[in-house]
Design a protein around this motif. Sequence first.
Motif, PDB file in Angstrom:
ATOM      1  N   GLN A 118      15.081   3.673  -9.541  1.00  0.00           N
ATOM      2  CA  GLN A 118      15.801   2.604 -10.238  1.00  0.00           C
ATOM      3  C   GLN A 118      17.204   2.372  -9.685  1.00  0.00           C
ATOM      4  O   GLN A 118      17.828   1.340  -9.949  1.00  0.00           O
ATOM      5  CB  GLN A 118      15.893   2.951 -11.729  1.00  0.00           C
ATOM      6  N   PHE A 119      17.711   3.350  -8.931  1.00  0.00           N
ATOM      7  CA  PHE A 119      19.054   3.189  -8.369  1.00  0.00           C
ATOM      8  C   PHE A 119      19.046   2.462  -7.030  1.00  0.00           C
ATOM      9  O   PHE A 119      20.096   2.290  -6.423  1.00  0.00           O
ATOM     10  CB  PHE A 119      19.711   4.563  -8.201  1.00  0.00           C
ATOM     11  N   ASN A 120      17.901   2.065  -6.569  1.00  0.00           N
ATOM     12  CA  ASN A 120      17.811   1.335  -5.311  1.00  0.00           C
ATOM     13  C   ASN A 120      18.037  -0.160  -5.585  1.00  0.00           C
ATOM     14  O   ASN A 120      17.095  -0.921  -5.823  1.00  0.00           O
ATOM     15  CB  ASN A 120      16.450   1.574  -4.649  1.00  0.00           C
ATOM     16  N   LYS A 121      19.280  -0.578  -5.581  1.00  0.00           N
ATOM     17  CA  LYS A 121      19.635  -1.970  -5.847  1.00  0.00           C
ATOM     18  C   LYS A 121      19.713  -2.747  -4.531  1.00  0.00           C
ATOM     19  O   LYS A 121      20.374  -2.310  -3.579  1.00  0.00           O
ATOM     20  CB  LYS A 121      20.976  -2.053  -6.580  1.00  0.00           C
ATOM     21  N   GLN A 122      19.042  -3.865  -4.494  1.00  0.00           N
ATOM     22  CA  GLN A 122      19.007  -4.694  -3.300  1.00  0.00           C
ATOM     23  C   GLN A 122      19.841  -5.952  -3.518  1.00  0.00           C
ATOM     24  O   GLN A 122      19.772  -6.580  -4.582  1.00  0.00           O
ATOM     25  CB  GLN A 122      17.561  -5.089  -2.954  1.00  0.00           C
ATOM     26  N   LEU A 123      20.653  -6.299  -2.539  1.00  0.00           N
ATOM     27  CA  LEU A 123      21.472  -7.512  -2.614  1.00  0.00           C
ATOM     28  C   LEU A 123      20.637  -8.722  -2.221  1.00  0.00           C
ATOM     29  O   LEU A 123      19.736  -8.630  -1.374  1.00  0.00           O
ATOM     30  CB  LEU A 123      22.681  -7.388  -1.685  1.00  0.00           C
ATOM     31  N   ASN A 124      20.962  -9.832  -2.841  1.00  0.00           N
ATOM     32  CA  ASN A 124      20.254 -11.080  -2.565  1.00  0.00           C
ATOM     33  C   ASN A 124      20.973 -11.810  -1.427  1.00  0.00           C
ATOM     34  O   ASN A 124      21.938 -12.542  -1.648  1.00  0.00           O
ATOM     35  CB  ASN A 124      20.189 -11.941  -3.826  1.00  0.00           C
ATOM     36  N   ILE A 125      20.537 -11.575  -0.215  1.00  0.00           N
ATOM     37  CA  ILE A 125      21.148 -12.223   0.949  1.00  0.00           C
ATOM     38  C   ILE A 125      20.423 -13.549   1.185  1.00  0.00           C
ATOM     39  O   ILE A 125      19.189 -13.575   1.346  1.00  0.00           O
ATOM     40  CB  ILE A 125      21.035 -11.337   2.200  1.00  0.00           C
ATOM     41  N   PRO A 126      21.139 -14.670   1.175  1.00  0.00           N
ATOM     42  CA  PRO A 126      20.456 -15.967   1.332  1.00  0.00           C
ATOM     43  C   PRO A 126      19.912 -16.148   2.745  1.00  0.00           C
ATOM     44  O   PRO A 126      20.398 -15.545   3.715  1.00  0.00           O
ATOM     45  CB  PRO A 126      21.565 -16.980   1.022  1.00  0.00           C
ATOM     46  N   THR A 127      18.927 -16.994   2.842  1.00  0.00           N
ATOM     47  CA  THR A 127      18.333 -17.352   4.137  1.00  0.00           C
ATOM     48  C   THR A 127      18.429 -18.860   4.337  1.00  0.00           C
ATOM     49  O   THR A 127      18.652 -19.616   3.379  1.00  0.00           O
ATOM     50  CB  THR A 127      16.862 -16.906   4.199  1.00  0.00           C
ATOM     51  N   TYR A 128      18.222 -19.290   5.563  1.00  0.00           N
ATOM     52  CA  TYR A 128      18.321 -20.713   5.892  1.00  0.00           C
ATOM     53  C   TYR A 128      17.325 -21.010   7.008  1.00  0.00           C
ATOM     54  O   TYR A 128      16.912 -20.127   7.763  1.00  0.00           O
ATOM     55  CB  TYR A 128      19.749 -21.085   6.311  1.00  0.00           C
ATOM     56  N   THR A 129      16.972 -22.265   7.094  1.00  0.00           N
ATOM     57  CA  THR A 129      16.059 -22.717   8.136  1.00  0.00           C
ATOM     58  C   THR A 129      16.845 -23.355   9.274  1.00  0.00           C
ATOM     59  O   THR A 129      18.066 -23.585   9.169  1.00  0.00           O
ATOM     60  CB  THR A 129      15.059 -23.724   7.560  1.00  0.00           C
ATOM     61  N   ALA A 130      16.147 -23.642  10.358  1.00  0.00           N
ATOM     62  CA  ALA A 130      16.804 -24.276  11.506  1.00  0.00           C
ATOM     63  C   ALA A 130      17.285 -25.673  11.159  1.00  0.00           C
ATOM     64  O   ALA A 130      18.363 -26.117  11.600  1.00  0.00           O
ATOM     65  CB  ALA A 130      15.841 -24.321  12.699  1.00  0.00           C
TER      66      ALA A 130
END
Length: 436
Positions: A118-130
């Motif tokens: 439960q301590f494995n927190k993942q950040l929401n890194i945005p993505t983009y297209t070409a």
Amino acid sequence: MADVMDILDLQQPSSELTKGAVLNSRKKAIFDRARAVRRPDGMNREVFALMYNDNKDAPPLLPTDTGAGYKQVKARLGMKKVRKWEWEPFTNPARKDGAVFHHWRRTSDEPKEYLFAQFNKQLNIPTYTANEYNTHLKSNPMKWSKPQTDHLFELACKFDLRFVVMADRWDRANHGTKTVEDLKERYYEVLSILNKVKNTGDKKAYPYDAEHERKRKEQLTKLLVRTPKQIEEEQMLVNELKKIEARKKERDRKTQDLQKLISQADQQGDPAPTPPSNRKQDKKLNKKKIQNQIRPSRVDSMVNLESAGIKFNDLRGTGVSLRSQRMKLPANVGQKKTKALEQALIEFKVDPAPPPTDEICNVFNELRSDMVLLCELRTALADCKFELESLKHQFEAVCPGKTLNVPLSLINTPDIKQEILEESMSVDELSQTPTM
């Protein structure tokens, strides 16, 4: 003790005094006296009694365990069966490689997900297209190109936005040299644009001033690399600055005291100057003063009404102060004015202690100054009326059958008043001239 021995018919010990018994008793008394601890001066008897017990033993220097605690000293072993434990495998959902580990688990417990996953927190890194990059995120190629931006977001996903680690792992051979401030500036710029374009719930911008951050680190570096001589010079300048501030405060205090004296002098006021008159009139008046002294007027001797208001002290430069101190009456306001001001506040139904906001303080001080001026004007009006009535009676006394009808606004002017006095004195001279 002897009575008990007699009742029980027991032999009493011999009470003969010998030299050895006397010496032993004396030694015992001396030992007991030496062993006794004297209570220190200034210590209460109760405190001294807590320090020593009946045996006069000194208090312990280290804590001792009496054994009468709440903890269970011995284990209570029963006849129940011991619960079984098993060496079982488990996997961590936070890992992507599917590694299998083992730990001990009770057989009675149900299998659950690994506790520390439960301590494995993942950040929401945005993505983009070409297409999105070419439409919205395209920047100056000299600063940031698409491969450099892609490499930046790869490092952000890999190291969870640890920009110091990202700057260390930056591929300088293929993408050039970038500092931590450059990485942060580009990342937050792209993040702000994507939030606006994708219409997400988070539409706020993420401003980052890279130039300010570079200057801050530069100043911090200069501060850390100072030499002892530079530190000593800076301390000397700080001491000089404190002396200059102390002298400035002393000057401000003297200026405030001088301003208070000037305000007190202004409150007292000066008598109203009389306009210049002609030489003939001056000669006439000088001659008539010898024969008949002119009665001084109460209106001429009144204080100038322009300075009748209250001048509140300015608290600027005096340090920390309450805003309500601005509404405090100055010390030069007399008791008579104070009572008149209180009566005026009651008359106009004004709260004598309103909430001391900035606007209320200024308006309330101006109102009280105008009220004091109003009281002075009322007093001056009463004096003018009294003076007018006095001049009327004086004129009617020297000129029987004539009535003086002069408006109040004209009777207070020096020229009209002087003409009335001259006319009354001339009539008085004629009445004193002997008839043939």
